[in-house]
Design a protein around this motif. Structure first.
Motif, PDB file in Angstrom:
ATOM      1  N   ARG A  22      -5.578  13.169 -10.982  1.00 40.02           N
ATOM      2  CA  ARG A  22      -5.659  11.909 -11.742  1.00 40.02           C
ATOM      3  C   ARG A  22      -4.280  11.322 -11.976  1.00 40.02           C
ATOM      4  O   ARG A  22      -4.092  10.117 -11.802  1.00 40.02           O
ATOM      5  N   ALA A  23      -3.339  12.170 -12.358  1.00 39.78           N
ATOM      6  CA  ALA A  23      -1.981  11.675 -12.631  1.00 39.78           C
ATOM      7  C   ALA A  23      -1.363  11.068 -11.373  1.00 39.78           C
ATOM      8  O   ALA A  23      -0.752   9.990 -11.430  1.00 39.78           O
ATOM      9  N   GLU A  24      -1.514  11.747 -10.245  1.00 36.00           N
ATOM     10  CA  GLU A  24      -0.964  11.224  -8.988  1.00 36.00           C
ATOM     11  C   GLU A  24      -1.622   9.904  -8.606  1.00 36.00           C
ATOM     12  O   GLU A  24      -0.951   8.967  -8.155  1.00 36.00           O
ATOM     13  N   LEU A  25      -2.932   9.826  -8.816  1.00 39.17           N
ATOM     14  CA  LEU A  25      -3.647   8.610  -8.465  1.00 39.17           C
ATOM     15  C   LEU A  25      -3.196   7.443  -9.342  1.00 39.17           C
ATOM     16  O   LEU A  25      -3.016   6.333  -8.848  1.00 39.17           O
ATOM     17  N   LEU A  26      -3.002   7.693 -10.623  1.00 40.89           N
ATOM     18  CA  LEU A  26      -2.559   6.612 -11.509  1.00 40.89           C
ATOM     19  C   LEU A  26      -1.164   6.124 -11.123  1.00 40.89           C
ATOM     20  O   LEU A  26      -0.887   4.915 -11.166  1.00 40.89           O
ATOM     21  N   GLU A  27      -0.286   7.032 -10.732  1.00 42.24           N
ATOM     22  CA  GLU A  27       1.045   6.634 -10.255  1.00 42.24           C
ATOM     23  C   GLU A  27       0.922   5.824  -8.967  1.00 42.24           C
ATOM     24  O   GLU A  27       1.581   4.789  -8.805  1.00 42.24           O
ATOM     25  N   GLN A  28       0.076   6.287  -8.045  1.00 41.15           N
ATOM     26  CA  GLN A  28      -0.122   5.579  -6.781  1.00 41.15           C
ATOM     27  C   GLN A  28      -0.766   4.220  -7.029  1.00 41.15           C
ATOM     28  O   GLN A  28      -0.419   3.231  -6.375  1.00 41.15           O
ATOM     29  N   ARG A  29      -1.676   4.150  -7.987  1.00 37.83           N
ATOM     30  CA  ARG A  29      -2.325   2.877  -8.337  1.00 37.83           C
ATOM     31  C   ARG A  29      -1.286   1.844  -8.712  1.00 37.83           C
ATOM     32  O   ARG A  29      -1.359   0.677  -8.312  1.00 37.83           O
ATOM     33  N   GLU A  30      -0.300   2.264  -9.479  1.00 37.31           N
ATOM     34  CA  GLU A  30       0.746   1.327  -9.899  1.00 37.31           C
ATOM     35  C   GLU A  30       1.555   0.838  -8.691  1.00 37.31           C
ATOM     36  O   GLU A  30       1.892  -0.344  -8.605  1.00 37.31           O
ATOM     37  N   ARG A  31       1.829   1.720  -7.749  1.00 35.81           N
ATOM     38  CA  ARG A  31       2.547   1.305  -6.532  1.00 35.81           C
ATOM     39  C   ARG A  31       1.705   0.313  -5.726  1.00 35.81           C
ATOM     40  O   ARG A  31       2.219  -0.677  -5.209  1.00 35.81           O
ATOM     41  N   TRP A  32       0.400   0.583  -5.616  1.00 39.15           N
ATOM     42  CA  TRP A  32      -0.474  -0.351  -4.900  1.00 39.15           C
ATOM     43  C   TRP A  32      -0.516  -1.702  -5.605  1.00 39.15           C
ATOM     44  O   TRP A  32      -0.480  -2.748  -4.972  1.00 39.15           O
ATOM     45  N   ARG A  33      -0.574  -1.668  -6.936  1.00 35.26           N
ATOM     46  CA  ARG A  33      -0.621  -2.909  -7.715  1.00 35.26           C
ATOM     47  C   ARG A  33       0.661  -3.714  -7.480  1.00 35.26           C
ATOM     48  O   ARG A  33       0.614  -4.912  -7.230  1.00 35.26           O
ATOM     49  N   GLN A  34       1.796  -3.057  -7.539  1.00 31.08           N
ATOM     50  CA  GLN A  34       3.081  -3.729  -7.329  1.00 31.08           C
ATOM     51  C   GLN A  34       3.198  -4.311  -5.922  1.00 31.08           C
ATOM     52  O   GLN A  34       3.853  -5.322  -5.715  1.00 31.08           O
ATOM     53  N   ALA A  35       2.539  -3.667  -4.969  1.00 32.84           N
ATOM     54  CA  ALA A  35       2.561  -4.151  -3.580  1.00 32.84           C
ATOM     55  C   ALA A  35       1.500  -5.229  -3.339  1.00 32.84           C
ATOM     56  O   ALA A  35       1.388  -5.744  -2.221  1.00 32.84           O
ATOM     57  N   GLY A  36       0.709  -5.551  -4.375  1.00 29.56           N
ATOM     58  CA  GLY A  36      -0.311  -6.583  -4.248  1.00 29.56           C
ATOM     59  C   GLY A  36      -1.536  -6.150  -3.477  1.00 29.56           C
ATOM     60  O   GLY A  36      -2.283  -6.982  -2.967  1.00 29.56           O
ATOM     61  N   ARG A  37      -1.764  -4.858  -3.422  1.00 30.09           N
ATOM     62  CA  ARG A  37      -2.911  -4.330  -2.670  1.00 30.09           C
ATOM     63  C   ARG A  37      -4.151  -4.269  -3.566  1.00 30.09           C
ATOM     64  O   ARG A  37      -4.077  -3.878  -4.722  1.00 30.09           O
TER      65      ARG A  37
END
Length: 157
Positions: A7-22
């Motif tokens: 879950r923690a890794e996914l939430l961190e990755q989610r933020e990267r995807w959000r910042q990339a506009g994905r």
């Protein structure tokens, strides 16, 4: 298996995807006996965005919802099968009865469920409150894990 997230890794990755506009699409299920109906639902879900994450019930969560004889396939094997599909970008396990808490933290842009769950989609309220969309996908006729299992068991001597 690099696409299995905590879950923690996914939430961190989610933020990267959000910042990339994905655009993040999320769906969930047991996926005990993977069949073409599952694959088509996942492909349809993936077509709605840039990234598809699948919330996968843990073994104990499957037993709660499906009974003591399930799952047939252990969670690590189910996760590996899902992660190997081209449409799936990530898999995260959840141990609760529903993935509502996970969805509330992740806040996907699009939440997808099979039409058989249109009466109750865990996380719907949270996704819609965050201006996300909830999409129900029609099921592929003729495919059912339960029916497949019944057919297998009925053929035993």
């Amino acid at each position: 298996m690099e696409s299995l997230y905590s879950r923690a890794e996914l939430l961190e990755q989610r933020e990267r995807w959000r910042q990339a506009g994905r655009t993040l699409v999320f769906t969930n299920g047991c996926y005990d006996l993977l069949h073409p109906g599952h694959v088509r639902l996942l492909e349809r879900a993936r077509s709605l965005g840039d990234v598809l994450v699948v919330g996968l019930n843990t073994d104990s969560s499957v037993r709660l919802s499906k009974g003591p004889g399930r799952p047939l396939t252990p969670e690590r094997e189910r996760a590996e099968l899902l992660a190997s599909l081209e449409a799936v970008d990530g898999v995260v396990l959840f141990d609760e009865e529903t993935p509502r808490a996970l969805i509330a933290r992740l806040l996907p842009d699009i939440l997808v469920k099979g039409a058989d769950w249109s009466h109750f989609i865990a996380g719907r309220e949270e996704v819609e409150a965050a201006c996300g969309r909830v999409v129900t996908v029609p099921l592929e006729p003729g495919y059912s894990t339960t029916r497949t299992l019944e057919k297998i068991l009925s053929q035993q001597p």
